[in-house]
Design an enzyme around this catalytic site. Structure first.
Site, PDB file in Angstrom:
ATOM      1  N   LYS A  60      24.637 -49.738  37.329  1.00 29.23           N
ATOM      2  CA  LYS A  60      23.867 -50.760  37.131  1.00 29.23           C
ATOM      3  C   LYS A  60      24.656 -52.004  37.643  1.00 29.23           C
ATOM      4  CE  LYS A  60      24.943 -53.026  33.923  1.00 29.23           C
ATOM      5  NZ  LYS A  60      24.751 -53.063  32.418  1.00 29.23           N
TER       6      LYS A  60
ATOM      7  N   TYR B 182      18.902 -54.811  26.086  1.00 29.50           N
ATOM      8  CA  TYR B 182      19.762 -54.865  27.303  1.00 29.50           C
ATOM      9  C   TYR B 182      19.077 -53.992  28.679  1.00 29.50           C
ATOM     10  CZ  TYR B 182      23.799 -55.362  24.473  1.00 29.50           C
ATOM     11  OH  TYR B 182      24.998 -55.787  23.541  1.00 29.50           O
ATOM     12  N   ILE B 183      18.968 -53.117  28.399  1.00 30.02           N
ATOM     13  CA  ILE B 183      18.523 -52.078  29.610  1.00 30.02           C
ATOM     14  C   ILE B 183      17.203 -52.703  30.496  1.00 30.02           C
ATOM     15  CG2 ILE B 183      18.099 -49.754  30.646  1.00 30.02           C
ATOM     16  CD1 ILE B 183      19.869 -48.610  28.325  1.00 30.02           C
TER      17      ILE B 183
ATOM     18  N   HIS C 154      38.913 -78.189  35.813  1.00 28.77           N
ATOM     19  CA  HIS C 154      37.914 -78.929  36.582  1.00 28.77           C
ATOM     20  C   HIS C 154      37.921 -78.689  38.252  1.00 28.77           C
ATOM     21  CE1 HIS C 154      34.872 -82.436  36.918  1.00 28.77           C
ATOM     22  NE2 HIS C 154      35.597 -82.667  37.972  1.00 28.77           N
TER      23      HIS C 154
ATOM     24  N   GLY D 139      12.481 -54.769  25.334  1.00 27.01           N
ATOM     25  CA  GLY D 139      12.983 -55.906  25.400  1.00 27.01           C
ATOM     26  C   GLY D 139      14.568 -56.017  25.335  1.00 27.01           C
TER      27      GLY D 139
ATOM     28  N   GLU E  78      17.919 -56.064  31.952  1.00 28.61           N
ATOM     29  CA  GLU E  78      18.707 -56.016  33.105  1.00 28.61           C
ATOM     30  C   GLU E  78      18.096 -55.261  34.326  1.00 28.61           C
ATOM     31  OE1 GLU E  78      22.981 -55.380  31.020  1.00 28.61           O
ATOM     32  OE2 GLU E  78      22.162 -53.714  31.788  1.00 28.61           O
TER      33      GLU E  78
ATOM     34  N   GLU F 144      34.463 -75.577  31.743  1.00 25.79           N
ATOM     35  CA  GLU F 144      35.264 -76.715  31.077  1.00 25.79           C
ATOM     36  C   GLU F 144      34.214 -77.207  29.830  1.00 25.79           C
ATOM     37  OE1 GLU F 144      35.743 -80.244  33.407  1.00 25.79           O
ATOM     38  OE2 GLU F 144      34.517 -79.178  34.865  1.00 25.79           O
TER      39      GLU F 144
ATOM     40  N   CYS G 119      26.681 -48.609  32.981  1.00 27.39           N
ATOM     41  CA  CYS G 119      27.465 -49.658  33.301  1.00 27.39           C
ATOM     42  C   CYS G 119      27.635 -49.718  34.785  1.00 27.39           C
ATOM     43  CB  CYS G 119      28.551 -49.867  32.540  1.00 27.39           C
ATOM     44  SG  CYS G 119      28.380 -49.264  30.793  1.00 27.39           S
TER      45      CYS G 119
ATOM     46  N   CYS H 136      28.392 -44.205  31.190  1.00 20.52           N
ATOM     47  CA  CYS H 136      28.928 -45.510  31.890  1.00 20.52           C
ATOM     48  C   CYS H 136      29.100 -45.498  33.280  1.00 20.52           C
ATOM     49  CB  CYS H 136      30.193 -45.878  31.105  1.00 20.52           C
ATOM     50  SG  CYS H 136      30.970 -47.317  31.865  1.00 20.52           S
TER      51      CYS H 136
END
Ligand code: NDP
Length: 453
Positions: free
Chosen positions: A52, A179-180, A436, A177, A183, A441, A49, A44
């Site tokens: 990245k 996460y890595i 808002h 295809g 990203e 919202e 993480c 990580c």
């Protein structure tokens, strides 16, 4: 009574191992040793993480500068200095590594900068030849990128090398295809690299909500990433100008960099585990029970090496639960249900709970979905749309899942996760007054279901 050198010996200084060691030592009063063969902090912090996310930030500036111009700022991006960024990134990782070390030292943990293997149920041996005995051993060795056996695969890099590239490529191919892959495709594209992504299946980000996956893929394509689904690499070849990729769809193209992001495997080989009777799964994952205990009662395992849910916060909670149970007298089982996560693509995809497909399989489900252009980027004439989606059980009224695609989705899902974890109903969401003007919202203002499935 046997006198052990340590109460706990942890192998692996990543998210799970560090948390377990610290809690056992600082709050459980245990004598703890920890061995790490690489840099303290693990995947990580050192090669995942954290670097990245810093690269994601770096890659978002061109878009922001374009937006700023639309707001009247006279600014121009004059190119990206990769070497400068890499230096700053490295300095930050060194700072974090030092912080991890001092946290452990302050907790009273003895750090051993060496590879460790397990000799028997209570003994570890370091690469230096030193041996230590411990009442308990924790395996927290994480995972490692997996590259399929494709001719020329040695020409490709993995995510491990992405933070140390000498130069930024002009043309990059990203294979995978998940996460890595997704990203990094966005990061490279944002940094001005001509980016192609090959994915063997029908749509990237398998396992996520289908509508959300389609939304992300369309946005990535609109941003300039050439996504080729149903396509894989057959062979890679070195050429004078780069690397030629021959694809399963018959096409050929040349790239300066090929990144394989085709999954990760548990880092369990060569630790001596099988010989001791610690059971490993087909993928090499260490088999554990709900208490993270292996088939050998004195040996536990947490984090990616167990291949349960491979996310840093999960490894941390597993490590903490182990330390609470074994060293603090507070039996704790970590529940792997309803874990929120975010994919830091551009736009981000964040998710908690069930996908539409999974909710529908359980029973009648109301789908609330809204796609709209966010206020901030309207001036620049951007076509990006945010997607907000809630899945509601017709029977219980509970919100079973939430999927958000758009800037800040990761930040938003963290808070939605609290409500969903508490069992919030759609009416609880409706009762909440909107903040808002925000994007979030929309989550409390979707009155009518888009469809019931
Ligand atoms: P994933 O499992 O997410 O994705 C692997 C991808 O590679 C899939 O698209 C898969 O295809 C493809 N693939 C697997 N084997 C082959 C093969 N032999 N040939 C071609 N394609 C192949 O793994 P990642 O490496 O992206 O990430 C590992 C884990 O790390 C994630 O599961 C996640 O838990 C964690 N992670 C989390 C992040 C976050 O929270 N933001 C960021 C990065 C990682 P198919 O779908 O067909 O199986």
């Amino acid at each position: 009574m046997t006198q052990f050198d340590y109460d706990l010996f942890v192998i692996g200084g990543g998210s799970g191992g560090v948390r377990a060691a610290r809690i056992a030592a600082a709050e459980g009063g245990a004598r703890v040793g920890l061995a790490e063969e690489s840099r303290m902090g693990g995947t990580c912090v050192i090669r995942g993480c954290v670097p990245k996310k810093l690269m994601v930030y770096a890659s978002e500036f061109p878009g922001e500068i374009e937006d700023a111009r639309a707001y009247g700022w006279d600014v121009q991006a004059h190119g990206f200095d990769w070497a400068k960024f890499r230096g700053t990134l490295e300095a930050e990782l060194t700072r974090l590594e030092t912080a991890y070390r001092s946290t452990l030292k302050n907790a009273g943990v003895s750090i051993h900068d060496a590879r460790a293997t397990v000799m028997d149920a209570h003994t570890v041996e370091l690469a230096t030849g030193e041996r230590f005995t411990a009442k308990h051993i924790l395996i927290a060795t994480g995972g490692w990128p997996f590259v399929p056996d494709v001719p020329g695969a040695e020409l490709a890099v993995t995510s491990n090398e992405m933070f140390h590239l000498e130069t930024l490529p002009k043309r990059a191919l990203v294979v995978g295809g998940g996460y890595i892959a997704s990203e990094f495709a966005c990061i490279l594209n944002g940094l001005g690299v001509q980016t192609t992504q090959f994915y063997r299946g029908a749509q990237i980000l398998r396992g996520f909500d289908d509508e959300a996956r389609g939304h992300v893929a369309n946005a990535m394509q609109a941003a300039g990433i050439a996504i080729h689904c149903g396509t894989d690499v057959m062979r890679l070849e070195k050429t004078p100008g780069g690397i030629r990729a021959l694809a399963t769809d018959g096409s050929e193209a040349e790239f300066d960099l090929v990144l394989y992001a085709t999954g990760r495997k548990p880092n369990s080989a060569g630790l001596g585990l099988e010989a001791l009777g610690v059971a490993l799964g087909r993928n090499g994952e260490v088999k554990v029970n709900d208490w993270s205990q292996t088939a050998v009662p004195s040996i536990y395992a947490v984090g990616d090496v167990t291949d349960r849910v491979n996310l840093t916060p999960v490894a941390i909670r597993e490590g903490h639960a182990f330390a609470d149970t074994v060293f603090r007298g507070v039996p704790t089982r970590f529940d792997h249900k309803d874990i929120a996560s975010a994919v830091f693509t551009q736009p981000e995809l964040a998710t908690i709970g069930l996908t539409e497909e999974a909710a529908r399989a359980l029973g009648p489900t109301e789908v609330y979905a809204a796609a709209f252009r966010p206020m901030k980027t309207l001036f620049a004439g951007r076509q990006d749309r945010v997607l907000m989606k809630l899945l509601v059980s017709v029977e219980t009224r509970k919100v079973l899942g939430c999927h958000i695609v758009g800037a800040g989705a990761g930040e938003m899902i963290q808070l939605v996760a609290i409500a969903i974890g508490m069992g919030a109903t759609k009416e609880d969401f409706d009762r909440t007054v909107a903040v808002h003007p925000t994007m979030a919202e929309e989550l409390v203002t979707m009155r009518k279901p888009t469809r019931v499935v």
